[in-house]
Design an enzyme around this catalytic site. Structure first.
Site, short mmCIF file in Angstrom:
data_model
loop_
_atom_site.label_atom_id
_atom_site.label_comp_id
_atom_site.label_asym_id
_atom_site.label_seq_id
_atom_site.Cartn_x
_atom_site.Cartn_y
_atom_site.Cartn_z
N ASP A 1 4.49 -7.68 12.37
CA ASP A 1 4.31 -7.91 10.93
C ASP A 1 5.50 -8.67 10.34
OD1 ASP A 1 6.13 -5.83 11.21
OD2 ASP A 1 4.84 -4.32 10.31
N ASN B 1 3.73 7.65 5.95
CA ASN B 1 2.36 7.82 5.43
C ASN B 1 1.30 7.53 6.49
OD1 ASN B 1 2.53 5.08 5.66
ND2 ASN B 1 1.98 4.61 3.54
N HIS C 1 1.24 4.80 8.47
CA HIS C 1 0.92 3.39 8.74
C HIS C 1 1.46 2.95 10.10
CE1 HIS C 1 4.79 1.74 6.61
NE2 HIS C 1 4.95 1.60 7.90
N GLU D 1 -1.58 -0.01 5.78
CA GLU D 1 -1.42 1.15 4.92
C GLU D 1 -2.71 1.98 4.87
OE1 GLU D 1 1.42 1.84 4.17
OE2 GLU D 1 2.60 0.22 3.28
#
Ligand code: GLP
Length: 251
Positions: free
Chosen positions: A66, A135, A137, A142
């Site tokens: 990414d 979270n 990811h 996400e």
């Protein structure tokens, strides 16, 4: 799925490096590299093996997971720069053999599609290192991301921006968008190696491995992959302790 729980952070580094070394020594390999703090001890161990044990990356190439949208390559926190300063510049992996999405492309969506096609054209990733966000990811996928998504422009969750603010001067400086390999793209790698360390990752790791497979926890896609190795320290694995999982053992 293989789960390795290590007592020490150094054990996590060695374990991850062992997997990567196996691929690198086997011939021309395409590595999937991740940024973030989780893989850094493993990168240091690989750098040590390069210097002291003749581990050569000369025949390897690599794709990053990414990149932040809006940061030029020259920005110290662009993942283009980070992977070079953390790993690539310290080994004999050719700079030109390491690809990543351009965060400052004029048309970010077109850049995402180009990057997805480039991974495919290269024959895909052999072994992909992954971290996990607090979270759940992976990459920058996400919660809510479709489990079969391709490389795309995404919006960072506020929690992710807060988590990553430690790398920037302030929260305001953390970009709000990214280009990330999609969950479908990541799942095409032959072997996924997830690295999780620290108590901050315990809930996400437990949800990813033991919870429902759902876009609410992007890392739960690991359950759909046939070749996954999870390497965690005891703190990150705290929620995994079951009958058959104990520190120092694999399950
Ligand atoms: C970052 C990256 C991910 C990384 C994750 C965890 O935002 N985009 O690739 O795996 O979040 O980061 P860390 O290892 O620093 O906790």
């Amino acid at each position: 799925m293989e789960i390795r729980i290590e007592r020490q952070l150094s054990g996590v580094a060695v374990s991850v490096a062992d997997v990567i070394e196996g691929y690198v020594r086997s011939g021309a390999v395409t590595l999937g590299l991740a940024t973030g703090s989780s893989p850094i001890p493993a990168y240091r161990e690989l750098i040590r093996r390069h210097r002291e044990e003749d581990l050569s990356f000369a025949r390897a190439r690599a794709f990053l997971l990414d990149e932040y949208v809006g940061l030029p390559r020259s920005h110290p926190q662009s993942y283009y720069s980070v992977i070079r300063s953390d790993f690539v510049s310290h080994v004999d992996l050719a700079d030109s053999a390491v690809q990543s999405p351009s965060g400052d492309a004029v048309d970010a969506a077109a850049e995402a599609a180009r990057y997805d096609a480039a991974i495919h054209a290269a024959g895909g990733v052999d072994v992909q290192i992954l971290g996990i966000g607090s979270n759940g990811h992976i990459g920058f996928n996400e919660p809510g991301e479709p489990l079969d998504s391709r490389t795309h422009v995404g919006v960072l969750a506020e929690r992710t921006r807060q988590d990553n603010a430690r790398f920037f001067g302030s929260l305001e400086e953390v970009p709000s968008q990214c280009i990330t390999q999609g969950l479908g793209t990541i799942r095409e790698a032959h072997h996924l190696v997830l690295v999780a360390t620290g108590a901050r990752k315990a809930d996400a790791l437990a949800a990813a491995l033991h919870g429902e497979v759902t876009p609410d926890c992007p890392a739960s896609v690991l359950q759909l992959h046939a070749n996954v190795t999870v390497i965690a320290d005891e703190a990150a694995a705290a929620g995994l302790y079951g009958a058959e999982i104990r520190a120092g053992q694999t399950a």
